[in-house]
Design a protein around this motif. Sequence first.
Motif, PDB file in Angstrom:
ATOM      1  N   GLN A  39       9.458  13.718 -10.417  1.00 13.80           N
ATOM      2  CA  GLN A  39      10.828  13.256 -10.585  1.00 13.80           C
ATOM      3  C   GLN A  39      11.549  13.114  -9.252  1.00 13.80           C
ATOM      4  N   ARG A  40      11.228  13.947  -8.296  1.00  9.29           N
ATOM      5  CA  ARG A  40      11.810  13.791  -6.947  1.00  9.29           C
ATOM      6  C   ARG A  40      11.394  12.455  -6.345  1.00  9.29           C
ATOM      7  N   ALA A  41      10.147  12.053  -6.587  1.00  7.76           N
ATOM      8  CA  ALA A  41       9.667  10.765  -6.080  1.00  7.76           C
ATOM      9  C   ALA A  41      10.454   9.615  -6.710  1.00  7.76           C
ATOM     10  N   VAL A  42      10.755   9.729  -7.993  1.00  9.87           N
ATOM     11  CA  VAL A  42      11.539   8.690  -8.663  1.00  9.87           C
ATOM     12  C   VAL A  42      12.959   8.663  -8.118  1.00  9.87           C
ATOM     13  N   TYR A  43      13.587   9.821  -7.964  1.00  9.62           N
ATOM     14  CA  TYR A  43      14.944   9.853  -7.421  1.00  9.62           C
ATOM     15  C   TYR A  43      14.987   9.288  -6.001  1.00  9.62           C
ATOM     16  N   ALA A  44      13.950   9.562  -5.208  1.00 13.88           N
ATOM     17  CA  ALA A  44      13.890   8.992  -3.856  1.00 13.88           C
ATOM     18  C   ALA A  44      13.795   7.470  -3.929  1.00 13.88           C
ATOM     19  N   ALA A  45      13.067   6.957  -4.913  1.00 13.07           N
ATOM     20  CA  ALA A  45      12.932   5.510  -5.080  1.00 13.07           C
ATOM     21  C   ALA A  45      14.264   4.858  -5.444  1.00 13.07           C
ATOM     22  N   LEU A  46      15.148   5.616  -6.058  1.00 14.37           N
ATOM     23  CA  LEU A  46      16.459   5.069  -6.445  1.00 14.37           C
ATOM     24  C   LEU A  46      17.431   4.994  -5.270  1.00 14.37           C
ATOM     25  N   LYS A  47      17.010   5.475  -4.121  1.00 19.96           N
ATOM     26  CA  LYS A  47      17.729   5.279  -2.856  1.00 19.96           C
ATOM     27  C   LYS A  47      19.203   5.664  -2.903  1.00 19.96           C
ATOM     28  N   GLY A  48      19.469   6.844  -3.443  1.00 22.04           N
ATOM     29  CA  GLY A  48      20.832   7.361  -3.416  1.00 22.04           C
ATOM     30  C   GLY A  48      21.773   6.808  -4.465  1.00 22.04           C
ATOM     31  N   LYS A  49      21.279   6.037  -5.391  1.00 23.44           N
ATOM     32  CA  LYS A  49      22.148   5.437  -6.413  1.00 23.44           C
ATOM     33  C   LYS A  49      22.739   6.484  -7.353  1.00 23.44           C
ATOM     34  N   MET A  50      22.200   7.710  -7.358  1.00 25.32           N
ATOM     35  CA  MET A  50      22.734   8.767  -8.214  1.00 25.32           C
ATOM     36  C   MET A  50      23.521   9.798  -7.420  1.00 25.32           C
ATOM     37  N   ASP A  51      23.601   9.631  -6.110  1.00 25.86           N
ATOM     38  CA  ASP A  51      24.220  10.636  -5.253  1.00 25.86           C
ATOM     39  C   ASP A  51      25.707  10.382  -5.032  1.00 25.86           C
ATOM     40  N   GLY A  52      26.439  11.478  -4.901  1.00 26.74           N
ATOM     41  CA  GLY A  52      27.816  11.409  -4.462  1.00 26.74           C
ATOM     42  C   GLY A  52      28.780  10.833  -5.487  1.00 26.74           C
ATOM     43  N   PRO A  53      30.056  10.802  -5.137  1.00 31.04           N
ATOM     44  CA  PRO A  53      31.092  10.345  -6.059  1.00 31.04           C
ATOM     45  C   PRO A  53      31.013   8.853  -6.366  1.00 31.04           C
ATOM     46  N   ASP A  54      30.365   8.089  -5.516  1.00 23.58           N
ATOM     47  CA  ASP A  54      30.248   6.650  -5.744  1.00 23.58           C
ATOM     48  C   ASP A  54      28.919   6.282  -6.394  1.00 23.58           C
ATOM     49  N   GLY A  55      28.181   7.285  -6.871  1.00 22.72           N
ATOM     50  CA  GLY A  55      26.894   7.012  -7.502  1.00 22.72           C
ATOM     51  C   GLY A  55      27.037   5.997  -8.623  1.00 22.72           C
ATOM     52  N   GLU A  56      26.205   4.988  -8.570  1.00 27.60           N
ATOM     53  CA  GLU A  56      26.280   3.913  -9.561  1.00 27.60           C
ATOM     54  C   GLU A  56      25.599   4.294 -10.866  1.00 27.60           C
ATOM     55  N   LEU A  57      24.754   5.290 -10.799  1.00 29.49           N
ATOM     56  CA  LEU A  57      23.998   5.712 -11.975  1.00 29.49           C
ATOM     57  C   LEU A  57      24.348   7.166 -12.239  1.00 29.49           C
ATOM     58  N   HIS A  58      25.087   7.409 -13.305  1.00 32.80           N
ATOM     59  CA  HIS A  58      25.582   8.746 -13.585  1.00 32.80           C
ATOM     60  C   HIS A  58      24.491   9.650 -14.158  1.00 32.80           C
ATOM     61  N   ALA A  59      23.706   9.149 -15.087  1.00 31.51           N
ATOM     62  CA  ALA A  59      22.703   9.979 -15.753  1.00 31.51           C
ATOM     63  C   ALA A  59      21.465   9.147 -16.040  1.00 31.51           C
ATOM     64  N   LEU A  60      20.307   9.748 -15.802  1.00 30.87           N
ATOM     65  CA  LEU A  60      19.034   9.081 -16.047  1.00 30.87           C
ATOM     66  C   LEU A  60      18.111  10.054 -16.765  1.00 30.87           C
ATOM     67  N   ALA A  61      17.849   9.799 -18.032  1.00 31.82           N
ATOM     68  CA  ALA A  61      16.863  10.576 -18.775  1.00 31.82           C
ATOM     69  C   ALA A  61      15.503  10.073 -18.322  1.00 31.82           C
TER      70      ALA A  61
END
Length: 78
Positions: A49-71
């Motif tokens: 799952q860390r590999a997948v989150y790394a592939a998302l290139k920060g889209k879930m990080d911080g207050p401006d994250g474009e993706l709030h939740a990913l099952a």
Amino acid sequence: MPMQAHEIEELLRQSFPDAEIQVGGTDGVHMSAMVIDESFRGKNRVQQQRAVYAALKGKMDGPDGELHALALTTKAPE
């Protein structure tokens, strides 16, 4: 701005070009993804799952994250 399923798949495909990838969800904020890739063989779920989150290139990080939740479901091919 929320992310669409095809945008998530495009990001994942960059890191996992040969994977089976399915992305679902309709609101662009609460989404789901299944990634089945040979690179996950021998790795535990956290590593996968860390590999997948790394592939998302920060889209879930911080207050401006474009993706709030990913099952997320990850595994190596059977």
